[in-house]
Design an enzyme around this catalytic site. Structure first.
Site, PDB file in Angstrom:
ATOM      1  CD  GLU A 183      -2.835   1.362   2.345  1.00  0.00           C
ATOM      2  OE1 GLU A 183      -3.730   2.216   2.291  1.00  0.00           O
ATOM      3  OE2 GLU A 183      -2.644   0.622   3.328  1.00  0.00           O
ATOM      4  CE  LYS A 220      -6.549   0.187   1.378  1.00  0.00           C
ATOM      5  NZ  LYS A 220      -7.123  -0.292   2.650  1.00  0.00           N
TER       6      LYS A 220
END
Length: 301
Positions: A183, A220
């Site tokens: 992420e 992400k």
């Protein structure tokens, strides 16, 4: 609840091909008071860290046990470590998620962000990471992890440092038998957001090409300013799925932006819990959560 190969394969298939989104239920120490306040729990209503985490566990359990929180629309859920070690209705949280809801469990593993340097914040050191990963995989049946860093500016050196660290941690997760969600968030308020995202996409593509067959990851990302920017990443053979964070956008705006990105699904935290309150009746709580789940699900199709 050690990881079973057949279960892992089924979970991986659900994450790769399922229709739905990932619920982010992983607010940690720093963001917990804010999450509780949003849920209508004032700081005066709990005393000390243990009570605070008790309140947030009750909130998460209420969400997870709600009628609409099933794999019809929710493919996976990201847990905070304390939530993983807690129980829901007498079962370890991850076991409850998978066996009772059909939802794939993930664990947030980062310890927060380092100070800003070169326009980015890499992850703080993670002492004991290997032990935590083995514990999560072998004793709790966790499928994957999530680790977050933040990009504030279109600084090539900083972005490369973020991505290199994400892949280094990701390889440790893969070695422990799980699938990492990398992420590298781009700050939605960045004045150079679009340029930062172009640099990030190029760096991610380069690092993905270094992964061997079987070294699979999820990514992400902030919903990009240019719709479809990350489609090539989603099609990469080493990528199980590309998911989107809400990044501070309201539920409606996050869903509207996401709907323009056909190869991303949602992994929302604030947007999922928007409007929920401890003081709501179960009927009102479940109705509003169901509405939020449906909005995020529709945007993820």
């Amino acid at each position: 609840m050690a990881q079973d190969k057949a279960v892992f394969a089924k979970q991986k298939d659900q994450m790769a091909t399922g229709k739905g989104f990932i619920a982010a239920l992983d607010q940690s120490g720093g963001s917990t008071p804010k999450a509780l306040l949003q849920y209508g729990v004032e700081e005066s209503e709990y005393n000390g860290e243990a009570e605070m985490f008790g309140e947030i566990h009750k909130m998460r359990a209420r969400i997870i046990t709600a009628p609409d929180f099933t794999n019809d629309k929710v493919l996976g859920a990201i847990l905070f470590e304390r939530t993983m070690r807690g129980e829901i209705e007498g079962l370890p949280t991850a076991q409850y998620l998978w066996e009772k809801r059909g939802v794939v469990p993930f664990l947030k593993i980062d310890k927060g962000l380092a100070d800003q340097e070169n326009g980015v914040q890499v992850m703080k050191p993670m002492p004991g990471l290997e032990d935590l990963l083995n514990d999560a995989a072998q004793n709790f049946g966790i499928f994957g992890t999530k680790e977050r860093s933040v990009i504030h500016e279109a600084n090539a050196e900083g972005i490369e440092a973020v991505v290199a660290q994400q892949f280094e941690v990701g390889r440790a997760v893969i070695a422990a038998g799980m699938v990492p969600i990398l992420e590298p968030e781009v700050n939605i308020h960045s004045e150079t957001k679009e340029e930062a995202e172009a640099l990030l996409e190029a760096s991610l593509a380069k690092h993905l090409d270094t992964l061997a067959e079987g070294e699979d990851v999820m990514i992400k990302l902030t919903i990009p300013s240019v719709p479809g920017l990350y489609d090539g990443l989603a099609d990469h053979p080493r990528v199980v799925r590309v998911v989107a964070l809400s990044g501070g956008y309201s539920t409606d705006e996050a869903c509207e932006r996401l709907s323009k990105n056909a190869k991303m699904i949602a992994s929302f935290s604030r947007a999922l819990a928007e409007g929920l309150s401890k003081k709501q009746s179960d009927d009102d709580f479940n109705a509003l959560l169901g509405s939020n789940i449906d909005k995020i699900y529709q945007a993820s199709l």
